[in-house]
Motif scaffolding. Structure first.
Motif, short mmCIF file in Angstrom:
data_model
loop_
_atom_site.label_atom_id
_atom_site.label_comp_id
_atom_site.label_asym_id
_atom_site.label_seq_id
_atom_site.Cartn_x
_atom_site.Cartn_y
_atom_site.Cartn_z
N HIS A 137 -4.72 1.46 -1.48
CA HIS A 137 -3.51 2.09 -0.94
C HIS A 137 -3.80 3.51 -0.51
CE1 HIS A 137 -2.03 4.52 -4.45
NE2 HIS A 137 -2.55 3.58 -5.20
N ASP B 263 -6.36 8.14 -7.62
CA ASP B 263 -5.25 7.21 -7.29
C ASP B 263 -4.67 7.55 -5.92
OD1 ASP B 263 -3.20 5.41 -7.35
OD2 ASP B 263 -2.09 6.39 -8.95
N ASP B 264 -5.05 6.96 -4.87
CA ASP B 264 -6.13 6.03 -4.76
C ASP B 264 -7.09 6.52 -3.68
OD1 ASP B 264 -7.69 3.79 -5.11
OD2 ASP B 264 -6.47 2.53 -3.83
N GLU C 134 2.49 2.13 -1.73
CA GLU C 134 2.17 1.44 -2.99
C GLU C 134 2.92 2.07 -4.14
OE1 GLU C 134 -0.05 0.51 -6.75
OE2 GLU C 134 0.45 2.44 -5.88
N GLU C 135 2.94 3.40 -4.15
CA GLU C 135 3.60 4.11 -5.26
C GLU C 135 5.11 3.89 -5.24
OE1 GLU C 135 1.63 5.20 -7.39
OE2 GLU C 135 -0.13 6.19 -6.51
N ASP D 79 -8.12 0.11 -6.69
CA ASP D 79 -7.10 1.12 -6.98
C ASP D 79 -7.54 1.89 -8.22
OD1 ASP D 79 -4.86 2.67 -7.12
OD2 ASP D 79 -3.43 1.01 -7.29
ZN LIG Z 1 -2.66 3.54 -7.27
#
Ligand SMILES: [Zn+2]
Length: 518
Positions: free
Chosen positions: A307, A324-325, A361-362, A390
């Motif tokens: 992501h 991340d990430d 994604e978050e 990830d």
């Molecule tokens: Zn992540």
């Protein structure tokens, strides 16, 4: 210039001669290419150079839809162009638009027989509907709102285009047993997990214009939850045709005075007026997708994903998201570069490799969900596996074993035993990383299997491996910065994913899905 028939024919003959010669040449070579030469182009130094830019303060934490996220997608695209990795989409655009919206309570006016009711206090909307006005002089009370094989609330009533009122629960026989199950156990029509969606689905399929659900036990809980859902981001759906609301006791009784005891469906002369105006704010965002076309089975795909987004700026602090990430993102770029180099030297993969950098994604795995649910660039049925990266640049301080050259793998054996075996074999042959399956346990309370983008592939029975270093003190904190990354480990882990993808793409038979669900 328009080609004449004769020159075209000659050109075709020449072209076909040429291509058959090429085919002979490649079949003669045949000896399998050695991936190590290309794996070695993946270096700690390259990963570090890229990550210091990608997770630098200038990218402002790559918040979905914001300036930093746009810088991130440009950075990724430029890398693919530089490395000669073409766009995945046929139109040559590296970006796949992912339409999103930020939820906000809708403006709703609702009155019954001229009396006005208040949103949240008296009713709450639980799904986003299309903007519009509804005026009617007749409503339908559809009892429990059930339609099952031996019981129906919809028998003999027509709810098409109407306001439908229903109540919670399901019918019981005199002996206390449930009518539908014939036992003491409730059916999907009244158990907590399924009642709301089951009753919504059936009303929608019958063509109801609005569904007003009276569920006194949970009204205030739902009202609070949906009142506070504002600010949450979701895929933009354009709104449902049917409005769906929970109503309190006052409103329920204004609609059907004996609703608490009545189980029988009926229609009633009641004036209802509803206007609905959405306040959801549209956000534009994008995934980035590139491809190395397979030489022998171009219509079978290995998707390698990470992501691209993170948490942005909060309280003036940049959340760099180096691990991340950022770690997964630069890892995907290095893998793409390695495959591109192999292809240039005549050792391109037999199957196609798709490099997918997903947004949102978050916010709830939104970019990957858009890809799998709304717009798979390549059919999921032809997608052999998803390798999702990830967070692979740090160490888990809670890990008891002291070997720092480790990696958590999650999901590798869930759908395909073969995938797991290949992954192990490849690691033993090339990398010897300590593969740790602690979080692969079904009962792991962290539920990581459901918490990154691979899950959207797995739910479609596409075998996945999720590569992960575990959490640490800087997880989702401003301290997740590029200086804390273990670049030698990031290199090892990236090479492992590369070798695994190489094997999946080049072996004769596509891996078998022996544990598909549903
Ligand atoms: Zn992540």
């Amino acid at each position: 210039m328009k080609k004449t028939l004769s020159t075209l024919a000659i050109a075709l003959v020449l072209a076909s001669c040429g291509s058959s010669k090429n085919q002979e040449a490649t079949t003669k070579v045949k000896e399998p290419a050695n991936p190590t030469k290309y794996a070695e182009t993946i270096t700690a130094e390259d990963l570090k150079t890229a990550l210091y830019v990608y997770a630098g303060d200038a990218f402002e934490g790559r918040e979905t839809g914001e300036k930093g996220q746009k810088m991130a997608v440009d950075f990724i695209k430029e890398h693919y162009i530089e490395d000669g990795v073409p766009a995945a989409k046929a139109d040559g655009n590296y970006f796949q638009d992912v339409p999103l919206e930020v939820m906000a309570p809708a403006d709703i006016n609702l009155s019954v027989n001229g009396k006005t009711f208040k949103t949240i206090e008296d009713f709450t909307s639980v799904s986003s509907a299309k903007d519009g006005t509804l005026d009617t002089k007749e409503i339908v009370f559809a009892g429990f709102g059930i339609e099952d094989t031996n019981y129906s609330s919809y028998d003999g009533i027509d709810v098409r285009g109407k306001v439908v009122v229903i109540r919670s629960g399901e019918p019981k026989k005199a002996d206390g047993m449930y009518v539908i199950t014939g036992t003491e156990e409730a059916s999907k029509w009244s158990n907590f997990r399924q009642e709301f969606s089951s009753k919504q689905e059936i009303a929608k399929s019958k063509g109801a214009k609005a569904l007003l659900f009276y569920h006194p036990d949970i009204y205030s809980m739902v009202a609070n939850r949906f009142g506070s859902a504002s600010g949450r981001m979701n895929l933009a759906g354009g709104g449902e045709d049917m409005m769906y609301m929970f109503i309190n006791t006052d409103l329920a009784k204004a609609l059907v005075s004996d609703i608490e005891t009545n189980e029988k469906s009926m229609s009633a002369k009641t004036e209802v007026s509803i206007t609905y105006k959405s306040n959801a704010k549209k956000i534009s965002s994008e995934n980035v997708a590139a491809i190395i076309r397979g030489s022998e089975k171009p219509d079978e795909y290995i998707v390698i994903s990470a992501h691209l987004d993170h948490e942005g700026i909060k309280d003036g602090k940049v959340y760099n998201g180096a691990d991340d990430d950022g770690s997964g993102t630069v890892s995907v770029l290095e893998i793409a570069e390695a495959f591109a180099k192999a292809k240039k030297e005549g050792h391109g993969p037999k199957r196609s490799i798709v490099f997918l950098n997903v947004t949102g994604e978050e916010k709830g795995l939104l970019g990957s969900r858009h890809y799998t649910d709304n717009d798979p660039i390549f059919p999921l049925a032809n997608t052999v596996a998803n390798l999702n990266i990830d967070m692979i640049g740090r160490l888990d301080p809670k890990r008891e074993k002291k070997n720092r050259n480790y990696l958590y793998l999650i999901g590798s054996d869930k759908l395909s035993t073969e995938l797991h075996n290949i992954s192990e074999m490849v690691n033993n042959k090339y990398m010897n990383i300590d593969l740790d399956y602690t979080f692969n346990d079904e009962n792991d309370p962290n539920r990581y299997y459901y918490r990154s983008d691979h899950y959207n592939f797995a739910k479609n029975n596409v075998p996945v491996i999720f590569y992960f270093n575990g959490t640490h003190d800087d997880y989702h904190q401003p301290g997740d910065t590029p200086d804390k990354i273990e670049y030698d480990l990031l290199e090892n882990r990236t090479r492992l994913v590369f070798y695994t993808a190489w094997e999946l793409a080049n072996r004769d038979a596509r891996i078998v899905v022996d544990k598909a669900t549903e």
